[in-house]
Design a protein around this motif. Structure first.
Motif, PDB file in Angstrom:
ATOM      1  N   MET A   1       0.830  -1.202   0.000  1.00 48.56           N
ATOM      2  CA  MET A   1       0.000   0.000   0.000  1.00 48.56           C
ATOM      3  C   MET A   1       0.865   1.252   0.000  1.00 48.56           C
ATOM      4  N   ALA A   2       1.965   1.207   0.703  1.00 49.21           N
ATOM      5  CA  ALA A   2       2.866   2.355   0.717  1.00 49.21           C
ATOM      6  C   ALA A   2       3.395   2.646  -0.686  1.00 49.21           C
ATOM      7  N   MET A   3       3.717   1.584  -1.424  1.00 48.15           N
ATOM      8  CA  MET A   3       4.186   1.759  -2.793  1.00 48.15           C
ATOM      9  C   MET A   3       3.076   2.337  -3.670  1.00 48.15           C
ATOM     10  N   GLY A   4       1.847   1.847  -3.468  1.00 43.27           N
ATOM     11  CA  GLY A   4       0.715   2.370  -4.229  1.00 43.27           C
ATOM     12  C   GLY A   4       0.446   3.819  -3.904  1.00 43.27           C
ATOM     13  N   ASN A   5       0.593   4.183  -2.620  1.00 45.28           N
ATOM     14  CA  ASN A   5       0.393   5.580  -2.235  1.00 45.28           C
ATOM     15  C   ASN A   5       1.443   6.484  -2.863  1.00 45.28           C
ATOM     16  N   GLU A   6       2.649   5.968  -2.988  1.00 40.13           N
ATOM     17  CA  GLU A   6       3.706   6.748  -3.624  1.00 40.13           C
ATOM     18  C   GLU A   6       3.384   7.009  -5.097  1.00 40.13           C
ATOM     19  N   GLN A   7       2.853   5.981  -5.764  1.00 38.80           N
ATOM     20  CA  GLN A   7       2.470   6.143  -7.169  1.00 38.80           C
ATOM     21  C   GLN A   7       1.324   7.141  -7.293  1.00 38.80           C
ATOM     22  N   LEU A   8       0.356   7.034  -6.376  1.00 38.22           N
ATOM     23  CA  LEU A   8      -0.773   7.965  -6.392  1.00 38.22           C
ATOM     24  C   LEU A   8      -0.290   9.392  -6.154  1.00 38.22           C
ATOM     25  N   MET A   9       0.643   9.564  -5.226  1.00 36.14           N
ATOM     26  CA  MET A   9       1.156  10.902  -4.930  1.00 36.14           C
ATOM     27  C   MET A   9       1.912  11.478  -6.127  1.00 36.14           C
ATOM     28  N   THR A  10       2.642  10.617  -6.841  1.00 36.42           N
ATOM     29  CA  THR A  10       3.354  11.073  -8.035  1.00 36.42           C
ATOM     30  C   THR A  10       2.384  11.628  -9.068  1.00 36.42           C
ATOM     31  N   HIS A  11       1.274  10.907  -9.295  1.00 36.72           N
ATOM     32  CA  HIS A  11       0.269  11.382 -10.244  1.00 36.72           C
ATOM     33  C   HIS A  11      -0.393  12.669  -9.737  1.00 36.72           C
ATOM     34  N   LEU A  12      -0.604  12.751  -8.428  1.00 34.80           N
ATOM     35  CA  LEU A  12      -1.222  13.960  -7.866  1.00 34.80           C
ATOM     36  C   LEU A  12      -0.331  15.170  -8.084  1.00 34.80           C
ATOM     37  N   MET A  13       0.974  15.016  -7.892  1.00 40.47           N
ATOM     38  CA  MET A  13       1.895  16.133  -8.101  1.00 40.47           C
ATOM     39  C   MET A  13       1.928  16.540  -9.577  1.00 40.47           C
ATOM     40  N   THR A  14       1.866  15.542 -10.467  1.00 37.91           N
ATOM     41  CA  THR A  14       1.802  15.848 -11.905  1.00 37.91           C
ATOM     42  C   THR A  14       0.528  16.627 -12.221  1.00 37.91           C
ATOM     43  N   PHE A  15      -0.563  16.231 -11.579  1.00 37.33           N
ATOM     44  CA  PHE A  15      -1.839  16.924 -11.765  1.00 37.33           C
ATOM     45  C   PHE A  15      -1.725  18.383 -11.326  1.00 37.33           C
ATOM     46  N   LEU A  16      -1.084  18.630 -10.176  1.00 34.45           N
ATOM     47  CA  LEU A  16      -0.956  19.989  -9.666  1.00 34.45           C
ATOM     48  C   LEU A  16       0.033  20.813 -10.487  1.00 34.45           C
ATOM     49  N   ASP A  17       1.027  20.154 -11.082  1.00 33.03           N
ATOM     50  CA  ASP A  17       1.989  20.865 -11.931  1.00 33.03           C
ATOM     51  C   ASP A  17       1.306  21.559 -13.107  1.00 33.03           C
ATOM     52  N   ALA A  18       0.175  21.007 -13.538  1.00 36.56           N
ATOM     53  CA  ALA A  18      -0.540  21.579 -14.690  1.00 36.56           C
ATOM     54  C   ALA A  18      -1.350  22.807 -14.314  1.00 36.56           C
ATOM     55  N   ASN A  19      -1.357  23.183 -13.003  1.00 32.21           N
ATOM     56  CA  ASN A  19      -2.170  24.311 -12.516  1.00 32.21           C
ATOM     57  C   ASN A  19      -3.643  24.165 -12.888  1.00 32.21           C
ATOM     58  N   PRO A  20      -4.300  23.107 -12.411  1.00 31.66           N
ATOM     59  CA  PRO A  20      -5.721  22.911 -12.712  1.00 31.66           C
ATOM     60  C   PRO A  20      -6.563  24.053 -12.146  1.00 31.66           C
ATOM     61  N   THR A  21      -7.573  24.437 -12.897  1.00 28.99           N
ATOM     62  CA  THR A  21      -8.434  25.549 -12.510  1.00 28.99           C
ATOM     63  C   THR A  21      -9.889  25.116 -12.499  1.00 28.99           C
ATOM     64  N   VAL A  22     -10.580  25.459 -11.429  1.00 25.82           N
ATOM     65  CA  VAL A  22     -12.020  25.231 -11.305  1.00 25.82           C
ATOM     66  C   VAL A  22     -12.685  26.591 -11.187  1.00 25.82           C
ATOM     67  N   SER A  23     -13.652  26.840 -12.045  1.00 27.46           N
ATOM     68  CA  SER A  23     -14.331  28.143 -11.982  1.00 27.46           C
ATOM     69  C   SER A  23     -15.835  27.973 -12.138  1.00 27.46           C
ATOM     70  N   ILE A  24     -16.545  28.866 -11.495  1.00 27.07           N
ATOM     71  CA  ILE A  24     -17.996  28.961 -11.633  1.00 27.07           C
ATOM     72  C   ILE A  24     -18.290  30.362 -12.156  1.00 27.07           C
ATOM     73  N   SER A  25     -18.809  30.418 -13.363  1.00 25.07           N
ATOM     74  CA  SER A  25     -19.051  31.726 -13.964  1.00 25.07           C
ATOM     75  C   SER A  25     -20.082  31.601 -15.091  1.00 25.07           C
ATOM     76  N   PRO A  26     -21.349  31.933 -14.783  1.00 26.82           N
ATOM     77  CA  PRO A  26     -21.831  32.451 -13.505  1.00 26.82           C
ATOM     78  C   PRO A  26     -22.617  31.377 -12.731  1.00 26.82           C
ATOM     79  N   PHE A  27     -22.937  31.709 -11.470  1.00 21.88           N
ATOM     80  CA  PHE A  27     -24.003  31.035 -10.737  1.00 21.88           C
ATOM     81  C   PHE A  27     -25.038  32.102 -10.428  1.00 21.88           C
ATOM     82  N   THR A  28     -26.200  31.994 -11.014  1.00 23.86           N
ATOM     83  CA  THR A  28     -27.253  33.001 -10.804  1.00 23.86           C
ATOM     84  C   THR A  28     -28.511  32.336 -10.272  1.00 23.86           C
ATOM     85  N   TRP A  29     -29.252  33.095  -9.473  1.00 21.61           N
ATOM     86  CA  TRP A  29     -30.567  32.630  -9.015  1.00 21.61           C
ATOM     87  C   TRP A  29     -31.512  33.826  -9.031  1.00 21.61           C
ATOM     88  N   LYS A  30     -32.695  33.596  -9.558  1.00 22.25           N
ATOM     89  CA  LYS A  30     -33.642  34.677  -9.781  1.00 22.25           C
ATOM     90  C   LYS A  30     -35.019  34.274  -9.268  1.00 22.25           C
TER      91      LYS A  30
END
Length: 520
Positions: free
Chosen positions: A363-392
């Motif tokens: 499991m430790a080895m698997g977590n290391e692999q998962l962390m490697t992919h997570l760091m690669t994901f963050l290297d890409a500067n992922p962006t989440v945006s909501i534009s717009p959210f409206t309620w009327k």
């Protein structure tokens, strides 16, 4: 003279008969070749789309005659190392050009009838369908690649159930359609007969289903449209309360293909004309004119998605709640990381659970692999945006826009969660415009619907709530008052906060929040 005419006529019939026999024999060989090719294609598609499925398709027996052939297929499904199921399917093929089992004035390639075989794996289904094949498929194929198709699921009933009210009952379904297999594009179209399914006091009714689709063999783009007419669920709970859910005019559309990261890219959409919930005959909830459009794009490294959702109206307990829109955007999501997550979702869940309870070296080895992919994901500067959210609603409209961009942290060692957040967040911005009349209207409706207040109590409580929101927002400097609106802007980048035009270090902003929350 008459004798000569008779001899000529008999000779012509003999020649035609010989030609028919020859054509039927040739058709039999042609069909056999195509079946082998189609079976290989089907096996390849299963392996491509369901790589973990241990399933094999084989021709167990093939008997080719002059005018007809009989084929038996075996579908082997390995559920576990010790559990294996086999489903057997029979196919009777009447050869063209004039299939004996299906009269047609125009020459046809073949007429095929497919049915399940009653075996150990399917015997329970055959019991439900009165010993008839639960599934049948008839196909009339032409030489031009087109086919008329009828797929039928037999009526079923569980007669072993002592309580007839709770027993399974199914009216059966028939799908009638056409399919055309061409060099550049395959097209298909189906319509469904209405059906009803009941079990344990719950019933499902669908009165219409149409499906049209095409597959471009050059671009691999799948174009599809599915339309449901009326979708009704009736149920009775343990307190004898009768509930009815009705969805009308559901439309699903797609124009997608499998992208380079093994994910569907392209346009997809859902439309819903109306949805209602009734309790003991009284309408409790009504939602109208819902649309959802998804657009997924990719480049060499990343996947971007836009999800645009609108709700035309919501009514609860005869109170108009309003309408709204939410546009969610996901940008710079690393494609290889997403593929890794899709292909290893079960393993990742096990790893996360194992980490929580203490894991093994594996499991430790698997977590290391998962962390490697997570760091690669963050290297890409992922962006989440909501534009717009409206309620009327009847009194006004409010809007929220926000954007969050992440980055790879310099270190995962931190003393407080705020330190990690500061390292993870590259940029965050938000813009808020809250209409106070709209908020009061929304709050007073909620007070009546959810808390059972009368109109006067609900109005007073709503006005008090909005005044409190105004006081807190202005005291914490997060909101300002402009006419009848509460307005605020917030931007964060590189450790600097811009709050409504006032720039300050992040630590100073935290101090303002703490002071405002403490009321000092």
């Amino acid at each position: 003279m008459a004798m000569k005419k008779t001899i000529v006529a008999v000779s012509v019939l003999a020649l035609l008969g010989g030609a028919w026999v020859g054509a039927s024999w040739y058709t039999g060989k042609l069909v056999e070749t195509q079946l082998t090719e189609r079976l290989a294609d089907a096996q390849a598609q299963i392996k491509k789309h369901f790589p973990k499925a241990d399933t094999s398709l084989t021709i167990a027996q093939y008997q080719r005659g002059v005018f007809s052939s009989q084929v038996t297929y075996a579908v082997d499904i390995v559920l576990s190392p010790s559990v294996k199921e086999q489903v057997t399917v029979n196919q009777n093929i009447s050869h063209g050009p004039f299939p004996l089992a299906k009269f047609s004035l125009a020459p046809k390639l073949a007429y095929s009838q497919v049915a399940l075989v009653n075996t150990e794996s399917t015997k329970d289904l055959f019991k439900l369908s009165a010993d008839k094949s639960p599934l049948t498929l008839d196909v009339l194929s032409s030489y031009d690649g087109s086919s008329a198709i009828t797929l039928a699921i037999a009526p079923m009933e569980d007669k072993s159930e002592a309580d007839a009210v709770n027993a399974l009952k199914f009216s059966g379904i028939t799908f009638n359609g056409t399919a055309v297999v061409a060099k550049d594009k395959n097209t298909f179209s189906f319509t469904m007969t209405p059906f009803e399914l009941t079990e344990s006091g719950t019933s499902l009714n669908i009165n219409k289903f149409d499906f049209d689709g095409s597959l471009d063999n050059v671009t691999n783009i799948m174009n599809s449209k599915a339309v449901f007419g009326e979708f009704i669920v009736n149920t009775t709970n343990e307190e004898s309360v009768k509930e009815r859910y009705t969805a009308k005019d559901i439309e699903l559309t797609g124009n997608v293909k499998t992208g380079k990261f093994d994910m569907n890219v392209g346009l997809g959409g859902i439309k819903l004309k109306s949805f209602t919930q009734e309790v003991n005959g009284q309408t409790q909830l009504s939602i109208g004119d819902v649309t959802m459009v998804s657009n997924v794009e990719e480049d060499d490294k990343n996947i971007n998605q836009t999800l645009d959702t609108t709700v035309g109206n919501i009514t609860m307990a005869n109170k108009e709640m309003g309408s709204g829109r939410l546009m969610l955007k996901l940008n710079q999501f690393d494609g290889n990381t997403l593929r890794y997550i899709n292909n290893n979702s079960e393993q990742i869940s096990t790893l996360l659970l194992g980490s929580a309870i203490g894991g093994s070296p594996e499991m430790a080895m698997g977590n290391e692999q998962l962390m490697t992919h997570l760091m690669t994901f963050l290297d890409a500067n992922p962006t989440v945006s909501i534009s717009p959210f409206t309620w009327k609603n009847a009194k006004g409209e409010s809007q929220l826009d926000m954007s969050l961009t992440l980055k790879r942290p310099e270190s995962l060692e931190f003393e407080e969660p705020g330190e990690l957040a500061a390292q993870l967040i590259k940029q965050f911005s938000s813009s808020t415009r809250l209409s106070m009349p709209m908020l009061i209207e929304q709050a007073q409706i909620n007070n009546q619907v959810f808390d059972g207040m009368d109109a006067e109590q609900a109005q007073a409580a709503a006005e008090s709530m909005v005044q409190e929101l105004k006081m807190i927002g202005t005291s914490m400097q997060t909101l300002t008052v402009q006419d009848d609106n509460l307005v605020g802007t917030f931007n964060y980048a590189d450790g600097i906060v811009d709050l409504n035009g006032q720039k300050m270090p992040f630590a100073q902003f935290l101090n303002i929040l703490e002071t405002g929350m403490s009321g000092e």
